[in-house]
Scaffold this active site. Structure first.
Site, short mmCIF file in Angstrom:
data_model
loop_
_atom_site.label_atom_id
_atom_site.label_comp_id
_atom_site.label_asym_id
_atom_site.label_seq_id
_atom_site.Cartn_x
_atom_site.Cartn_y
_atom_site.Cartn_z
N ASP A 167 -11.61 44.96 -76.33
CA ASP A 167 -10.42 45.54 -75.23
C ASP A 167 -9.63 44.35 -74.54
OD1 ASP A 167 -8.67 46.89 -73.55
OD2 ASP A 167 -9.87 48.72 -74.50
N SER A 185 -4.35 47.46 -75.43
CA SER A 185 -5.33 48.58 -75.95
C SER A 185 -4.29 49.71 -76.37
CB SER A 185 -6.07 49.04 -74.49
OG SER A 185 -7.06 49.95 -75.18
#
Length: 299
Positions: free
Chosen positions: A185, A38
């Site tokens: 993610d 991320s």
């Protein structure tokens, strides 16, 4: 001394990484390989591209985070339509502006695809919901999707890793036999992939290189209990628990001796309205915890 570095996810909290990096470089440590999830993947990509800390700060200092948010055009005409997009497109923002911003910065260093980087210099973690598994890019591209790593966009990989569920619309990879994988993610399955450099066991020289982790939270044992009063709290707690589960099993007491923990509670990961004052406070916090850690790091 040469080291490898791994950066956790954490959204906008990642400004604390800048302070930590200042102390890492100040301790005469040279980062060779990098990995991240991320927001950690974004920073890792800039480092792998050859950016110095000063150059990274220059790109981030005057960045208007809100300009990275790109809701569908119809939302500006019919505000309530964002909930329709959330249902059918599975996210409030497209994430194209975020990817374009990353792509532009990497291009300044001549980095477009993983073929422009040295082998193993960068590893990015994402989550494939279709296959139900964690994906390491570029390592898994050919095996899982039949794609050549050297032609895959670094910016796209990083954008996939930073695709916070329901906030950004998930990206897609068109794989073998016409299958379409929904990618979100990487923090969903591994928010802090400290394990990632253990995979290359064939290279004994690499194994001797210390791995330093930088994590935007306290250690597992110091994690504070969550207050859950309604459905939103439940969702956030559920997501946080999922992020921590995989990494908590891996991070032993021995591993913790190689991790800079930077507890950041006062800022939400998707708060794109950060003031310059808050950004500076995050950098100071990163600097403080890194300095204290590096005084006694047993590398």
């Amino acid at each position: 001394m040469k080291i490898d570095a791994v950066f956790s996810g954490g959204g906008v909290k990642a400004y604390a990484f800048l302070g930590a990096l200042e102390e890492i470089y100040g301790a005469n440590l040279t980062i060779k390989r990098v990995a991240g999830t991320s927001a950690g993947a974004i920073l890792a990509s800039f480092l792998a591209a050859g950016y110095s800390l000063i150059e990274i700060e220059r790109h981030l200092k005057y960045l208007n985070l809100k300009k990275l948010l790109d809701p569908p055009r119809l939302v500006s005409i019919i505000p309530g339509s964002k909930w329709i997009f959330l249902y059918f497109q599975m996210g409030l923002y497209r994430g194209k502006k975020l990817e374009s911003w990353i792509e532009h910065i990497l291009a300044e260093k001549g980095i477009h695809t993983f073929g422009d980087l040295k082998s193993d210099d960068l590893k990015v973690v994402a989550s494939d919901l279709t296959l139900g598994r964690l994906v390491v890019i570029p390592d898994d591209l050919e095996r899982l999707y039949g794609m050549k790593p050297e032609t895959f966009s670094v910016a796209k990989a990083v954008r996939m890793s930073a695709g916070f569920p329901f906030f950004f619309m998930p990206d897609r990879i068109y794989g073998k036999r016409g299958t379409v994988s929904i990618i979100v993610d990487g923090g969903l399955l591994s928010n802090f992939p400290l394990w990632i450099f253990d995979q290359n066991k064939a290279n004994s020289k690499t194994l001797k290189r210390p791995v330093l982790g930088v994590k935007l939270s306290e250690s597992v044992e110091q994690t504070q209990p969550k207050k859950i009063k309604h459905a939103l709290d439940l969702f956030l707690a559920l997501f946080a628990t999922m992020k921590q589960a995989h990494d908590a099993r891996y991070i032993s007491k021995d591993h913790e001796r190689h991790i800079i923990f930077i507890p950041v509670h006062e800022v939400e990961a998707i708060d794109f309205n950060l003031s310059h004052k808050t950004i500076e406070e995050l950098k100071k916090k990163g600097k403080y915890y890194a300095r204290n850690f590096l005084k006694s790091w047993p590398h």
